[in-house]
Scaffold this active site. Structure first.
Site, PDB file in Angstrom:
ATOM      1  N   SER A 173       0.855  -1.183   0.000  1.00 39.26           N
ATOM      2  CA  SER A 173       0.000   0.000   0.000  1.00 39.26           C
ATOM      3  C   SER A 173       0.890   1.232   0.000  1.00 39.26           C
ATOM      4  O   SER A 173       1.900   1.267   0.708  1.00 39.26           O
ATOM      5  CB  SER A 173      -0.905   0.003   1.231  1.00 39.26           C
ATOM      6  OG  SER A 173      -1.792   1.105   1.203  1.00 39.26           O
ATOM      7  N   HIS A 192       2.365  12.138  -1.240  1.00 40.61           N
ATOM      8  CA  HIS A 192       1.917  13.524  -1.032  1.00 40.61           C
ATOM      9  C   HIS A 192       3.012  14.470  -1.539  1.00 40.61           C
ATOM     10  O   HIS A 192       4.044  14.625  -0.878  1.00 40.61           O
ATOM     11  CB  HIS A 192       1.660  13.793   0.453  1.00 40.61           C
ATOM     12  CG  HIS A 192       0.514  13.032   1.026  1.00 40.61           C
ATOM     13  ND1 HIS A 192      -0.802  13.299   0.704  1.00 40.61           N
ATOM     14  CD2 HIS A 192       0.482  11.993   1.911  1.00 40.61           C
ATOM     15  CE1 HIS A 192      -1.596  12.476   1.368  1.00 40.61           C
ATOM     16  NE2 HIS A 192      -0.849  11.675   2.105  1.00 40.61           N
ATOM     17  N   HIS A 249      -2.563   7.282  -4.629  1.00 43.62           N
ATOM     18  CA  HIS A 249      -2.659   6.145  -3.713  1.00 43.62           C
ATOM     19  C   HIS A 249      -2.777   4.875  -4.544  1.00 43.62           C
ATOM     20  O   HIS A 249      -3.444   4.870  -5.581  1.00 43.62           O
ATOM     21  CB  HIS A 249      -3.897   6.289  -2.816  1.00 43.62           C
ATOM     22  CG  HIS A 249      -4.344   5.004  -2.180  1.00 43.62           C
ATOM     23  ND1 HIS A 249      -5.471   4.317  -2.599  1.00 43.62           N
ATOM     24  CD2 HIS A 249      -3.813   4.266  -1.171  1.00 43.62           C
ATOM     25  CE1 HIS A 249      -5.616   3.233  -1.866  1.00 43.62           C
ATOM     26  NE2 HIS A 249      -4.629   3.183  -0.997  1.00 43.62           N
ATOM     27  N   ARG A 271      -3.424  -6.391  -2.808  1.00 44.40           N
ATOM     28  CA  ARG A 271      -3.441  -7.239  -1.624  1.00 44.40           C
ATOM     29  C   ARG A 271      -4.005  -8.626  -1.946  1.00 44.40           C
ATOM     30  O   ARG A 271      -4.726  -8.814  -2.928  1.00 44.40           O
ATOM     31  CB  ARG A 271      -4.276  -6.592  -0.523  1.00 44.40           C
ATOM     32  CG  ARG A 271      -5.696  -6.277  -0.937  1.00 44.40           C
ATOM     33  CD  ARG A 271      -6.415  -5.394   0.076  1.00 44.40           C
ATOM     34  NE  ARG A 271      -7.774  -5.083  -0.365  1.00 44.40           N
ATOM     35  CZ  ARG A 271      -8.089  -4.073  -1.163  1.00 44.40           C
ATOM     36  NH1 ARG A 271      -7.143  -3.264  -1.616  1.00 44.40           N
ATOM     37  NH2 ARG A 271      -9.339  -3.860  -1.525  1.00 44.40           N
ATOM     38  N   HIS A 310      -6.772   7.699 -16.424  1.00 47.72           N
ATOM     39  CA  HIS A 310      -7.823   6.717 -16.710  1.00 47.72           C
ATOM     40  C   HIS A 310      -7.509   5.882 -17.947  1.00 47.72           C
ATOM     41  O   HIS A 310      -7.895   4.708 -18.012  1.00 47.72           O
ATOM     42  CB  HIS A 310      -9.171   7.419 -16.833  1.00 47.72           C
ATOM     43  CG  HIS A 310      -9.796   7.711 -15.503  1.00 47.72           C
ATOM     44  ND1 HIS A 310     -10.553   6.778 -14.825  1.00 47.72           N
ATOM     45  CD2 HIS A 310      -9.742   8.806 -14.703  1.00 47.72           C
ATOM     46  CE1 HIS A 310     -10.954   7.292 -13.671  1.00 47.72           C
ATOM     47  NE2 HIS A 310     -10.478   8.521 -13.572  1.00 47.72           N
ATOM     48  N   GLY A 359      -2.786  -4.490  13.778  1.00 46.20           N
ATOM     49  CA  GLY A 359      -1.715  -4.127  12.858  1.00 46.20           C
ATOM     50  C   GLY A 359      -0.851  -3.023  13.432  1.00 46.20           C
ATOM     51  O   GLY A 359      -1.153  -2.434  14.478  1.00 46.20           O
TER      52      GLY A 359
END
Length: 299
Positions: free
Chosen positions: A92, A96, A106, A110, A145, A259
Site C-alpha cells: 500500500s 503527497h 494512492h 493485496r 484513466h 496491525g
C-alpha cells in the site's frame, strides 16, 4: 492452480522495491526502511521518503500478517470465515507532493486467504489506484484513466468500467457528499475464474501505477505555486484524513487486527488544515475543483 501465497508474497516484495526505486529516481531523495514484526504473527517493511525534492512524503508499505482467527471487521459480512486461520498480505502506498499542482496518489494491491482443515481455502485479491488532485487538469485525468483502461483491456472489455465505478463509489465521503478525487480502479473479492487469472490482474494493477502517475508528476513539477495554492492543498488534504479515518475499510481492518499503527497511518499527509465553513472564491481555480472531481467518463 491452487492459491500460492508464497508466489504472491515474492511479487509484492519486488513491487515494493521497484516502486521505491522509481520514486527515488524521480525525486532524488531516498526511502528510509523500518522493518517490523507483529506479535500475533507476521510483520512487514515500511518505507518512507520525507521532504524530498518533489515529494513531501511518500510511504510504501509491505505487510504480511497472519493469525488463528479472523477479526470482527472481516467476519461481519462473511460468516463463512469464522473459525479459520488467515493470511493477509499487500503493498500500500500514498504519495503527497510538495507542489499543489501535482495530485496526491494512492495505490494498493493485496491478497487474502483463510483456511481450516478439511475445507477448501477461501481466498481473494483486491486493490487499485486512485488520484486526488487539488487543481484539475483534464489531460492528467485522461492519462490516468487511459492507463487504467489499457491495463484492464486484456482481462475483458467490462473490467475497466466495472472497477472504475467501484472506485468512484468507494472513494466517496458520505458526510461531505463529495468524491475524494477522480478515482481510477478499485476491486475486491476477486477469485474468479481462477487463481492465475486473478493474480495476473493484480500484478497488472500494481505494475501500472507508476506508468499512470509519473507522467503527471513530470508535467506539473515545474509549475510555480505560492501561499494561496499551498493553503488550499492543506485544506483539501483534510478530506483525505477524514476518508481514511472514517470510511476506509483497510484502515479499520488494520487497526482491528492489531496491525502496526505507524504503518497503517503512514498514508496520512504530514501537514493538513481545517477551516470552519470555508468557501472558495466564486470563479476561482479552487472553486473549480468541486466540479472537476464529479464522477464522469474521462475517456
Amino acid at each position: 492452480m491452487k492459491p500460492d501465497a508464497h508466489h504472491v508474497k515474492q511479487f509484492l516484495l519486488r513491487l515494493q522495491d521497484d516502486i521505491c526505486q522509481t520514486l527515488s529516481a524521480v525525486d532524488g531523495a531516498n526511502f528510509v526502511e523500518d522493518s517490523w514484526r507483529r506479535e500475533a504473527g507476521g510483520g512487514g517493511r515500511s518505507r518512507v521518503l520525507r521532504n524530498g525534492g518533489i515529494f513531501e512524503q511518500a510511504g510504501v508499505n509491505f505487510s504480511h500478517v497472519h493469525g488463528d482467527a479472523m477479526p470482527a471487521s472481516a467476519t461481519a459480512h462473511r460468516p463463512e470465515l469464522a473459525g479459520r486461520s488467515f493470511e493477509a498480505m499487500g503493498v500500500s502506498l500514498v504519495v503527497h507532493p510538495h507542489n499543489p499542482y501535482i495530485p496526491t496518489s494512492h495505490a494498493n494491491v493485496r491478497f487474502f486467504i483463510a483456511e481450516k482443515p478439511g475445507a477448501d481455502p477461501v481466498w481473494w485479491f483486491g486493490g487499485g489506484f486512485d488520484l486526488t488532485p487539488y487543481y484539475g487538469f483534464e489531460e492528467d485525468a485522461v492519462h490516468w484513466h487511459r492507463t487504467a483502461r489499457d491495463l484492464c483491456q486484456p482481462f475483458g472489455d467490462d473490467v475497466y468500467p466495472r472497477y472504475k465505478k467501484w472506485c468512484d463509489d468507494y472513494f466517496f465521503l458520505k458526510h461531505r457528499n463529495e468524491q475524494r478525487g477522480i478515482g481510477g480502479l478499485f476491486f475486491d473479492d476477486l477469485n474468479t475464474p481462477d487463481f492465475d487469472h486473478c493474480f495476473d490482474f493484480m500484478q497488472a494493477v500494481g505494475n501500472g501505477y507508476t506508468r499512470a502517475y509519473l507522467p503527471i508528476v513530470e508535467r506539473r513539477k515545474a509549475m510555480v505555486w505560492g501561499e494561496r495554492e499551498r493553503n488550499f492543498q492543506l485544506y483539501r488534504r483534510g478530506r483525505y484524513v477524514e476518508f481514511n479515518l472514517v470510511w476506509d475499510r483497510g484502515t479499520l481492518f488494520g487497526l482491528q487486527t492489531g496491525g502496526r499503527t505507524e504503518s497503517i497511518l503512514m498514508s496520512m499527509p504530514p501537514l493538513v488544515r481545517w477551516e470552519y465553513d470555508w468557501q472558495p472564491e466564486a470563479g476561482s481555480p479552487e472553486a473549480a475543483l468541486s466540479e472537476f472531481i464529479q464522477v464522469r467518463d474521462w475517456i
